[in-house]
Write an enzyme that holds these catalytic residues in place. Sequence first.
Site, mmCIF file in Angstrom:
data_model
loop_
_atom_site.group_PDB
_atom_site.id
_atom_site.type_symbol
_atom_site.label_atom_id
_atom_site.label_comp_id
_atom_site.label_asym_id
_atom_site.label_seq_id
_atom_site.Cartn_x
_atom_site.Cartn_y
_atom_site.Cartn_z
ATOM 1 N N LYS A 188 0.877 -1.173 0.000
ATOM 2 C CA LYS A 188 0.000 0.000 0.000
ATOM 3 C C LYS A 188 0.910 1.217 0.000
ATOM 4 O O LYS A 188 1.487 1.572 1.012
ATOM 5 C CB LYS A 188 -0.889 0.008 1.241
ATOM 6 C CG LYS A 188 -2.126 0.805 1.009
ATOM 7 C CD LYS A 188 -2.311 2.111 1.577
ATOM 8 C CE LYS A 188 -1.765 3.126 2.323
ATOM 9 N NZ LYS A 188 -1.766 4.430 1.644
ATOM 10 N N GLU A 264 9.360 0.811 11.097
ATOM 11 C CA GLU A 264 10.436 1.780 10.849
ATOM 12 C C GLU A 264 9.758 3.133 10.889
ATOM 13 O O GLU A 264 9.103 3.530 9.917
ATOM 14 C CB GLU A 264 11.063 1.544 9.472
ATOM 15 C CG GLU A 264 11.693 0.186 9.289
ATOM 16 C CD GLU A 264 12.969 0.034 10.093
ATOM 17 O OE1 GLU A 264 13.762 0.982 10.138
ATOM 18 O OE2 GLU A 264 13.153 -1.041 10.687
ATOM 19 N N CYS A 299 13.872 10.352 7.300
ATOM 20 C CA CYS A 299 13.663 9.833 8.662
ATOM 21 C C CYS A 299 14.924 9.983 9.507
ATOM 22 O O CYS A 299 14.841 10.212 10.704
ATOM 23 C CB CYS A 299 13.214 8.388 8.618
ATOM 24 S SG CYS A 299 14.350 7.305 7.750
ATOM 25 N N GLU A 397 9.531 15.220 15.638
ATOM 26 C CA GLU A 397 9.978 15.170 14.247
ATOM 27 C C GLU A 397 9.193 16.202 13.432
ATOM 28 O O GLU A 397 7.968 16.187 13.432
ATOM 29 C CB GLU A 397 9.715 13.770 13.694
ATOM 30 C CG GLU A 397 10.234 13.596 12.295
ATOM 31 C CD GLU A 397 9.958 12.189 11.777
ATOM 32 O OE1 GLU A 397 8.821 11.721 11.880
ATOM 33 O OE2 GLU A 397 10.909 11.577 11.264
#
Length: 497
Positions: A188, A264, A299, A397
Amino acid sequence: MSSPQWRERAQHSSFKTDGFIGGRYVPLRPSERTFDTVNPATGERLATFPAGSAEDVDSAVKVARSAFEKHWAGSAPEYRKQCLLKFAALVESRAADFALLDSLEMGKPVKMALGELALAVRFLRFYAESADKVYGEVAPTDPARGLTLTLREPYGVVGAIVPWNFPMMLACMAIGPALAAGNTVVIKPSEVSPSSALLLAEVATAAGLPDGVLNVVPGLGATVGAALALHMDVDKLHFTGSTTTGRKMLEYAGQSNGKSVMLEVGGKSPQIVFREAVDIPGLAESLAASVFFNTGQVCVARSRLLVEESIADEIVSGIRAAAGVYSGGDPLDERSVCGPVASRAQLQRVTAYVDGARKSGAELALGTGAGRDGDGFFFDPVVLRRVEPQMAVVREEIFGPVLAVSTFKEDDAAVTLANSTAFGLAATAWTRDLDRALKLARRIDAGRIEIRAAAAPRASIEQYSAEPFRGSGHGVVGGMRGLEAYVRHKAVEFIHG
Ligand code: NAD
């Protein structure tokens, strides 16, 4: 290809809005809910997709299960290796097509998208080569009783849910080891950038992978993503994305068949600079690249700079001088290093973080903190000083080109700052002091640590194994251990009299 040639190709590009299931494009169920893909460099709509449904996911999982049982899991490892090597070669030969799709949908400059594609192909090749190197074990049981083996077998159907920031790389990081180990996959992709994954499955079929081994269902997270994660016949979930959504994956697994989940997720990675590193050639350029590359949407972006107090001004002015190249340009211009951020939502999010920090007393040492006027979603690099540990720009983040600078006087303080967030994805320390380097490597909580005495490029991600710490997730990526996540261990005892 020159910039005018990319623009010419972009004019004629078209987008498939079907799923790719069982070796062909299949229309998704009609739905009142739809979503648009949008070119973030211009704000223009590119295509409209149906939201996707649990029925679409179910069709893909059924096909993947059948391919697992009939064609893939029981095939000779050498056969899988040759199929996957051919697949990697064909992906490489279509590099420009992949790069253009990602560039149009998420704003990555074409040149950078080609670089990402090259890394994705390396990753596919590495795991293609590993397909015939998955050995089992003989257990040290009493030979007078018999023989005990541990077989390493694929799980079955792997569901892969991936984000938009490196659409090709992150899709290949899931499918490379999963397919090599003998699993079949349903992907997906992100609703921001669904098209390169669809082309990837098309190319897999053209390369001779049996129908149903690699399937793609585009759609929204709440529809297709949730249905895949909740599916009772998905044996393993590979999720790459935000921390919030990642936590939902653990809930979905618990609410369904207790499937194994690989996560992750987010990061807030520190970069520590000690005084003895100040003269390393290329230091400022490397510091700027590690936070501003891909418009900060990485990331492992080193978004927190921890610098020894006595050299802070010098280091910050070096970064300011090096940052110009990371201003967003036209993604179809071969010279652009960065493009816009990927969506209007992303632009609003990044701007809000910088606003909030300024209201709390942080100081802008670079940039305006405002998006650029115009139809695209451009946001130029920002460096913030006078930040405090409790500020959101230090703890959370942002996923944009924003660097928060803190200072320290002693090693203990640097380590405390480095380990002071909920994340543990990556870290860098610049030092020429061996004693210090050895201690830092042990003391910093992160899955990937670079101790740098030079600004040379880092190793390619398929070459080594790493696993996130803390809230950044779990599951090994890369190297031969990267296969472990996709095989289960089965003990077989032969008992004789
Ligand atoms: P996101 O979590 O919003 O979306 C990721 C994927 O999850 C998308 O495909 C999305 O459609 C799907 N999704 C969203 N809600 C869902 C739900 N309720 N159920 C099932 N699926 C759902 O993340 P994003 O904004 O696409 O990507 C940015 C994030 O990804 C950042 O946090 C970044 O750190 C992270 N990321 C991590 C790594 C890593 O290796 N650790 C790599 C790249 C990106």
